[in-house]
Design a protein around this motif. Structure first.
Motif, short mmCIF file in Angstrom:
data_model
loop_
_atom_site.label_atom_id
_atom_site.label_comp_id
_atom_site.label_asym_id
_atom_site.label_seq_id
_atom_site.Cartn_x
_atom_site.Cartn_y
_atom_site.Cartn_z
N PRO A 263 6.72 16.25 -5.94
CA PRO A 263 8.15 16.29 -5.56
C PRO A 263 8.57 14.99 -4.86
O PRO A 263 7.77 14.34 -4.17
N MET A 264 9.84 14.62 -5.06
CA MET A 264 10.35 13.35 -4.53
C MET A 264 10.20 13.28 -3.01
O MET A 264 9.88 12.23 -2.47
N LEU A 265 10.40 14.39 -2.31
CA LEU A 265 10.26 14.39 -0.86
C LEU A 265 8.83 14.05 -0.46
O LEU A 265 8.61 13.28 0.49
N ALA B 64 0.83 -1.20 0.00
CA ALA B 64 0.00 0.00 0.00
C ALA B 64 0.87 1.26 0.00
O ALA B 64 0.58 2.22 -0.71
N GLY B 65 1.95 1.26 0.76
CA GLY B 65 2.87 2.39 0.78
C GLY B 65 3.54 2.59 -0.58
O GLY B 65 3.68 3.72 -1.05
N GLY C 39 3.95 5.36 -5.72
CA GLY C 39 3.88 5.27 -7.18
C GLY C 39 2.86 6.20 -7.77
O GLY C 39 3.11 6.84 -8.81
N LEU C 40 1.70 6.30 -7.14
CA LEU C 40 0.67 7.20 -7.64
C LEU C 40 1.11 8.67 -7.55
O LEU C 40 0.88 9.45 -8.47
N LEU C 41 1.74 9.02 -6.45
CA LEU C 41 2.21 10.40 -6.31
C LEU C 41 3.34 10.71 -7.29
O LEU C 41 3.40 11.82 -7.84
N ALA C 42 4.22 9.74 -7.54
CA ALA C 42 5.28 9.95 -8.52
C ALA C 42 4.69 10.08 -9.92
O ALA C 42 5.15 10.90 -10.72
N LEU D 247 7.89 10.70 1.71
CA LEU D 247 7.23 10.87 3.01
C LEU D 247 5.83 10.26 3.01
O LEU D 247 5.42 9.64 4.00
N ALA D 248 5.10 10.39 1.92
CA ALA D 248 3.75 9.82 1.85
C ALA D 248 3.81 8.29 1.85
O ALA D 248 3.01 7.64 2.53
N ALA D 249 4.75 7.72 1.11
CA ALA D 249 4.87 6.26 1.07
C ALA D 249 5.27 5.71 2.44
O ALA D 249 4.68 4.74 2.93
#
Length: 106
Positions: free
Chosen positions: A85-87, A71-72, A77-80, A91-93
């Motif tokens: 931004p990579m940070l 899930a993380g 992956g969805l945010l990327a 942090l979200a994962a």
């Protein structure tokens, strides 16, 4: 290792790293890559990133694979994919995985 040897090694590595990293912008307009090589490098980067995600999602070993880790990775992956931004992605994962493990969905 003694301290002087360690300091010399650290200085040599830092100087080499600085020279290597500064050579990219310095040589940007002097070296031309063929169009095909540029496309292959772009595709290679995507393939390496996908392989890293696949290896990270399914850990090896005797540990129990729960719901939290995939899930993380999915959230990251969805945010990327949404060009965050990579940070924020990291942090979200990590936060998603930690929160689900805290709740008990290991």
């Amino acid at each position: 290792m003694s301290t002087p040897i360690l300091l010399v090694a650290m200085s040599a590595l830092s100087a080499g790293t600085y020279a290597f990293r500064s050579s990219g912008p310095a040589l940007r307009n002097r070296i031309r890559f063929p169009e095909r090589a540029t496309k292959l490098l772009e595709i290679g980067a995507v393939v390496l990133l996908a392989a890293m995600v696949a290896v990270t999602t399914v850990p090896t070993g005797s540990g129990h694979l729960g719901f939290a880790l995939p899930a993380g990775v999915l959230v990251g992956g969805l945010l990327a994919w949404r060009n965050q931004p990579m940070l924020v992605v990291i942090l979200a994962a990590a936060g998603t995985t930690a929160l689900l493990r805290l709740v008990g969905l290991t």
